[in-house]
Every structure is written in structure tokens, then in C-alpha cells.
Design a protein around this motif. Structure first.
Motif, PDB file in Angstrom:
ATOM      1  N   PHE A 139       0.797  -1.423   0.046  1.00 23.26           N
ATOM      2  CA  PHE A 139       0.098   0.326  -0.041  1.00 23.26           C
ATOM      3  C   PHE A 139       0.714   1.232   0.074  1.00 23.26           C
ATOM      4  O   PHE A 139       0.455   2.442  -0.479  1.00 23.26           O
ATOM      5  CB  PHE A 139      -0.935   0.029   1.155  1.00 23.26           C
ATOM      6  N   SER A 184      -4.680  12.221   3.739  1.00 19.91           N
ATOM      7  CA  SER A 184      -4.201  10.688   3.349  1.00 19.91           C
ATOM      8  C   SER A 184      -5.100   9.888   4.573  1.00 19.91           C
ATOM      9  O   SER A 184      -5.494   8.788   3.910  1.00 19.91           O
ATOM     10  CB  SER A 184      -2.815  10.741   4.204  1.00 19.91           C
ATOM     11  N   TYR A 185      -5.534  10.221   5.615  1.00 16.85           N
ATOM     12  CA  TYR A 185      -6.374   9.376   6.612  1.00 16.85           C
ATOM     13  C   TYR A 185      -7.653   9.408   5.713  1.00 16.85           C
ATOM     14  O   TYR A 185      -8.269   8.076   5.786  1.00 16.85           O
ATOM     15  CB  TYR A 185      -6.289  10.223   7.827  1.00 16.85           C
ATOM     16  N   ALA A 188      -7.222   7.092   3.140  1.00 10.93           N
ATOM     17  CA  ALA A 188      -7.385   5.549   3.412  1.00 10.93           C
ATOM     18  C   ALA A 188      -8.692   4.873   3.865  1.00 10.93           C
ATOM     19  O   ALA A 188      -8.901   3.861   3.225  1.00 10.93           O
ATOM     20  CB  ALA A 188      -6.351   5.376   4.572  1.00 10.93           C
ATOM     21  N   ILE A 191     -10.304   4.325   0.563  1.00 17.37           N
ATOM     22  CA  ILE A 191      -9.501   2.980  -0.218  1.00 17.37           C
ATOM     23  C   ILE A 191     -10.378   1.858   0.281  1.00 17.37           C
ATOM     24  O   ILE A 191     -10.910   0.894  -0.360  1.00 17.37           O
ATOM     25  CB  ILE A 191      -8.289   2.896  -0.024  1.00 17.37           C
ATOM     26  N   HIS A 192     -10.507   1.808   1.819  1.00 16.31           N
ATOM     27  CA  HIS A 192     -11.071   0.746   2.465  1.00 16.31           C
ATOM     28  C   HIS A 192     -12.357   0.487   1.972  1.00 16.31           C
ATOM     29  O   HIS A 192     -12.942  -0.824   1.695  1.00 16.31           O
ATOM     30  CB  HIS A 192     -11.000   0.733   4.005  1.00 16.31           C
ATOM     31  N   MET A 195     -12.588  -1.090  -1.282  1.00 10.37           N
ATOM     32  CA  MET A 195     -12.175  -2.540  -1.136  1.00 10.37           C
ATOM     33  C   MET A 195     -13.364  -3.472  -0.646  1.00 10.37           C
ATOM     34  O   MET A 195     -13.461  -4.644  -1.346  1.00 10.37           O
ATOM     35  CB  MET A 195     -11.104  -2.629  -0.139  1.00 10.37           C
ATOM     36  N   VAL A 196     -13.999  -2.789   0.354  1.00 13.21           N
ATOM     37  CA  VAL A 196     -15.063  -3.728   0.934  1.00 13.21           C
ATOM     38  C   VAL A 196     -16.053  -3.834  -0.153  1.00 13.21           C
ATOM     39  O   VAL A 196     -16.847  -4.948  -0.443  1.00 13.21           O
ATOM     40  CB  VAL A 196     -15.626  -2.927   2.010  1.00 13.21           C
ATOM     41  N   PHE A 200     -13.789  -7.164  -0.082  1.00  9.06           N
ATOM     42  CA  PHE A 200     -12.784  -7.655   0.749  1.00  9.06           C
ATOM     43  C   PHE A 200     -13.487  -7.842   2.094  1.00  9.06           C
ATOM     44  O   PHE A 200     -14.381  -7.231   2.540  1.00  9.06           O
ATOM     45  CB  PHE A 200     -11.924  -6.134   0.868  1.00  9.06           C
ATOM     46  N   ASP A 201     -13.141  -8.971   2.832  1.00  9.01           N
ATOM     47  CA  ASP A 201     -13.588  -9.460   3.803  1.00  9.01           C
ATOM     48  C   ASP A 201     -12.456  -9.288   5.063  1.00  9.01           C
ATOM     49  O   ASP A 201     -12.652  -9.986   6.245  1.00  9.01           O
ATOM     50  CB  ASP A 201     -14.296 -10.662   4.028  1.00  9.01           C
ATOM     51  N   GLY A 202     -11.583  -8.783   4.944  1.00 10.84           N
ATOM     52  CA  GLY A 202     -10.272  -8.680   5.957  1.00 10.84           C
ATOM     53  C   GLY A 202      -9.385  -9.750   5.808  1.00 10.84           C
ATOM     54  O   GLY A 202      -8.345  -9.926   6.611  1.00 10.84           O
TER      55      GLY A 202
END
Lengths: 235, 306
Positions: A139, A184-185, A188, A191-192, A195-196, A200-202
Motif C-alpha cells: 500500500f 491521507s487519513y 485510506a 480506499i477501504h 475494497m469492501v 474485501f472481508d479482512g
């Protein structure tokens, strides 16, 4: 920018680029250990290692002059300590600091310039580096350019408002760093969410790379063997 | 402060690699366990943020400018375990992509900045409850400890550092430490205005344990620097006097002694074989310990039920 150039280099097609990342990592580490243990009596060894690394450059189809010059990035730092050593009456040590520094830097540069980052991380995963750390590195590498461009855009904007970038006051500079942190925070988090949304499941997947084949094993054996035999043959 | 390859004596870099590798393995598992899964991209992006923030020049008076190192800032916002991992990722990226710091010396750099720099910088923050003094001292101590560790490692490796240069570097370290502390504080304050609630409340270290740790670390580093500066090979003579060195070498030499005599004549090969044997033993030990620790924790970062 340096990382952009290295990224471009790592996508060239050559026999060295085709080898499995793990093979190249092993070869580079053996080489680095051989170089790091060089003492001041072994100037012939140094010359041979330089020749060995220099023959790898045309094999990688990368611009030789640029590679040899890029590896010299370590020299300013090494030169400071070499100068101190020379002044303290240890010219041998000064020379060795420069030689070992340059040869090690060249080895590492050849590794990264012939291996794209995702494959390099996969190579480290095979060697049991923590996958969580490698994911963070992935990342980091992916958003390096994005955030650096954001920072320089913010500097340009501040400069055009204040008239001069150099005159940026401390308060404004720390404010800019704070804003960059917050952005940036926020990025992020976005982005998460993305992804979800894509499922994305962790669970962090393994890095994918091609299989470790016989030529890869041969390459690692030959490169490591050459590096070690130079040290064994020469006193 | 990034030590390149070729500067450290083999004993020094091997020792620090051997110390840093299992520590980072442990911290990676701990950070993975403590965090929700949305923190994975967060940690990577915050690492990229540190690179970008280092492009911002902060004017610190007299026309000079400094830039943020960021270890303390990361440990205050992400927590020390995650900050260690992010710093390690930063150092590895710098070593690989930017040739800034060596690959074999990565253990040394990780130990100085990602372990000592992050955790010692976190101590005052945790002890003082996250107030302004704690934040400033955190930045200061984080930079000072990393810089002094790097300097002592170079001295232990026999790189000659005359007293005048030593004094000069101490002065420079102190100035950069104060700058780092002030910048960390200023960025945290700016951040608090822009996005309140990003700072983590310090927890997990009880006051007494923290105090003891801090005092021990300060004493040790002070004593180490004093010995190293007054006595070029002071550490070795200290080890000899206390008899540790004798026991340690006997312990390490015995199993390999006969093997060396019978098999090989080249001194470089004997040393390397002993070294490789040591590394292999430690590697296997680390694997076994990590298997043992993580048995049944395979799904550690699966999402928590809400």
C-alpha cells in the motif's frame, strides 16, 4: 523522480527480469554478505565483484551508465565518513568504506531494477517475511507517488497564494502537514470502502507470482556460487 | 541516519538483524490482532504520508529548514505497535527503492528508528497522558535515541569518530531533536484543529512500568555512550572484565570447533559457516516460536461482528 525510473526499469524484458524474485533475493543477499565481510587486504576481490556486477548489467538490458551512476547515490554519505577516517589516519578503512558502500548499493539496485515491486514482495513472502508487513509495504508503494504529488501540489498552491514558496511560515507549513495527514487519513478510509465494495472481508490474499522453476534455482546457485568462490579463491 | 551496507562490522549487523527480525514479526502479529481490517490500507497510506510530509520544508529560523522524521507522530496516531510496522515498511522501501540505507543494515536501521525510536518516543506521551510536554518530549526522545544508537553502532564497528566530531554530532542531534519535537507538536495541534479525534489516547503502559523502562533506557544509553566515547573498545573490555565475553565465545565456539579444524582452512569460510549456522538456528527458532504463538489464530484479522 527516482521511483518512477526504477518502476520503468523493473518492467523491461530480459533474462534477469524473468528469474523468480526469490532466486534474485537469495543471490543478492549472498553477494551482500560477501561484500560486507571484505577487508582491506582484498582489493582484488573488490575488483572481481565489480566485474561480476558489471556483467549482470548488460544481461539485464538496462542502461549501464545510468545504473552505475545511480548506485553512486550512497557515496556522499560514505564520503563524509571516509574523510573522517582518512583524517584520523586510516586511509585503508576510508577506501573500504567507499568500495563496500558502492558495491552493496549496486547489488541492491540490480535487485530492485530487475524485479517489479509486487513480485519482489512475493519473493520475500516465500522467505517467510510477515505478510502483514509486506501488505503495508505494498500500500505504501502504491500511494507513494499519489501523496507526494498531492504534497507538491499543496506547496505550489501555497506558493501562488503567498507569492513565494520559500517564505512559507512555520505555522503554515505545519498546517499543510496537518491537512496532508487528514487527507491521507480520509483517502485510506475511502480506499477501504472501495475494497469492501469489491468484496474485501479482512482476509489478506497471498501475493501471486509465477512458479519457481529449474532456471531460477540454477541462477541462484550460479550467482551465489560465483560470489562465494571469489572469496574462497582469493585470500 | 540511515546506515548503508558496508559500514557496520559483521558482528554488529548480524546481531541487530537477529534482534530486529523476530521483534518485527511479533509486532506485525500484534498490530494485526489489535486492529480492525480497515487499518491495513490506513497503515500503508500513512507510510506514504510520511514520505510526502518529508517534502514539506519547515522554516526553523535563520534561513534553515528542517523536515519531519515522523516516528513519534505515527506512534501517537496509530499506536506504537502499528507505528513500528509502518516505520519498518518505510525503511524497507527506502532501502530498496531509494538506496537510502542498506539491506543487511536494515536490521540496524529498523532497531534504531522503528523499534527504539517509536517505543522510546511513545513513553513520554504515555506517561504524561498525551499533553503538550509529552508530545514534544516524544519527538525529541524519538530522534535522539535513533541518532545516538546509529552513532554508537558505527563506533562499535570501528568507524573512527574523533572527539570534536562526536561533540559536533551530539549538538546537531540535540538541535534536530528539538526541531522534531516542535514539529511533531505543531503538526499534532494543527491536526487537532482540522480533524479532532485522530489522536489516540495513550493506554497500555502502567505508570510504574513505564517509568522503570524509561529510566533504564536512559541510564543504559547514557552509560553506553559514555563508555563508547571515552574508551574506543570500552564495551569489549567491560565484557572481558565481567567475564561475559569469555563465556559467550566458549558457548558459541564449542559446538563448531572440531568441525572448523577438521574441515576447512580458510578463515573467512570458518567464520561464515559459524555465522550461517547461528542464523539458521535462530531462523528455525523464530519459526517454531511463531508457530507456537499463532496456533489457532489463523483468522486473527477477520472482521469483527458488529
Amino acid at each position: 523522480m527516482r521511483h518512477a525510473r526504477i518502476e520503468r526499469w523493473s518492467r523491461v524484458a530480459s533474462p534477469l527480469h524473468r528469474r523468480h524474485a526469490t532466486a534474485k533475493i537469495i543471490a543478492a543477499l549472498v553477494m551482500l554478505v560477501c561484500i560486507a565481510t571484505l577487508t582491506r587486504q582484498s582489493l582484488w576481490c573488490c575488483a572481481l565483484y565489480l566485474a561480476l556486477l558489471a556483467t549482470a548489467v548488460p544481461l539485464s538490458k538496462l542502461p549501464p551508465a545510468r545504473i552505475l551512476l545511480s548506485a553512486a547515490a550512497v557515496l556522499p554519505f560514505a564520503l563524509c565518513f571516509a574523510l573522517v577516517s582518512a583524517i584520523s589516519g586510516e586511509p585503508d578503512r576510508a577506501v573500504m568504506l567507499l568500495v563496500r558502500g558502492y558495491l552493496s548499493s549496486l547489488t541492491a539496485l540490480l535487485l530492485i531494477a530487475t524485479t517489479p515491486m509486487p513480485e519482489l514482495l512475493a519473493g520475500f513472502e516465500v522467505l517467510r517475511a510477515p505478510r502483514f508487513l509486506l501488505q503495508v509495504m505494498q500500500f505504501l508503494y502504491r500511494y507513494l507517488v499519489v501523496l507526494m504529488e498531492e504534497a507538491s501540489a499543496m506547496q505550489d498552491a501555497a506558493g501562488s497564494r503567498a507569492g513565494s514558496i520559500r517564505a512559507l511560515q512555520l505555522r503554515q507549513a505545519t498546517g499543510a502537514a496537518g491537512v496532508l495527514f487528514a487527507r491521507s487519513y480520509g483517502r485510506a478510509q475511502a480506499i477501504h470502502r472501495a475494497m469492501v465494495a469489491r468484496g474485501f472481508d479482512g482476509h489478506i490474499p497471498e501475493f501471486r507470482t509465477h512458479r519457481f522453476l529449474v532456471p531460477d534455482a540454477l541462477f541462484a546457485a550460479v550467482a551465489a556460487g560465483l560470489a562465494i568462490s571469489v572469496r574462497l579463491v582469493l585470500p | 541516519m540511515h546506515i548503508p551496507d558496508g559500514f557496520l562490522r559483521t558482528r554488529v549487523w548480524v546481531t541487530l538483524d537477529v534482534v530486529a527480525a523476530p521483534a518485527i514479526g511479533y509486532l506485525a502479529r500484534r498490530a494485526q490482532r489489535e486492529f480492525d481490517h480497515h487499518k491495513v490500507p490506513l497503515m500503508g497510506v500513512m507510510g506514504a504520508f510520511i514520505f510526502a510530509a518529508q517534502m514539506i520544508n519547515f522554516p526553523v529560523g535563520n534561513g534553515t529548514s528542517g523536515h519531519l522524521v515522523g516516528a513519534a507522530l505515527l506512534s501517537f496516531t496509530l499506536g506504537p505497535a502499528a507505528a513500528s510496522i509502518v516505520m519498518t515498511a518505510i525503511l524497507a522501501t527506502q532501502a530498496l527503492v531509494f538506496q537510502d540505507g542498506g539491506l543487511l543494515a536494515l536490521g540496524a536501521n529498523v532497531f534504531n528508528m522503528a523499534i527504539a525510536g517509536v517505543w522510546l518516543g511513545y513513553l513520554p506521551f504515555a506517561l504524561l497522558g498525551g499533553n503538550r510536554a509529552g508530545i514534544f518530549l516524544g519527538g525529541l526522545i524519538s530522534l535522539l535515541s535513533s541518532a545516538f544508537l546509529a552513532l554508537s553502532e558505527l563506533m562499535l564497528s570501528g568507524v573512527p569518530i574523533p572527539p570534536a566530531i562526536f561533540a559536533l554530532s551530539c549538538g546537531l542531534f540535540l538541535i534536530s531533536g528539538i526541531i522534531e519535537g516542535a514539529l511533531t507538536l505543531a503538526v499534532v495541534q494543527a491536526l487537532d484543529r482540522i480533524q479532532p479525534g485522530v489522536m489516540r489516547q495513550p493506554k497500555g503502559i502502567t505508570r510504574n512500568l513505564g517509568l522503570a523502562l524509561g529510566a533504564a533506557a536512559a541510564l543504559l544509553s547514557g552509560a553506553g555512550i559514555f563508555v563508547a566515547s571515552t574508551h574506543p573498545d570500552g564495551i569489549q573490555s567491560l565484557a572481558l572484565q565481567t567475564g561475559i565475553a569469555g563465556q559467550a565465545t566458549a558457548l558459541f565456539r564449542t559446538p563448531l570447533a572440531d568441525y572448523q579444524a577438521a574441515f576447512v582452512r580458510s578463515p573467512w569460510l570458518t567464520k561464515s559457516l559459524a555465522g550461517i549456522a547461528g542464523i539458521v538456528i535462530i531462523y528455525v527458532l523464530c519459526l517454531v516460536i511463531s508457530r507456537f504463538l499463532t496456533a489457532g489464530r489463523r483468522q486473527a484479522i477477520a472482521p469483527r461482528p458488529n
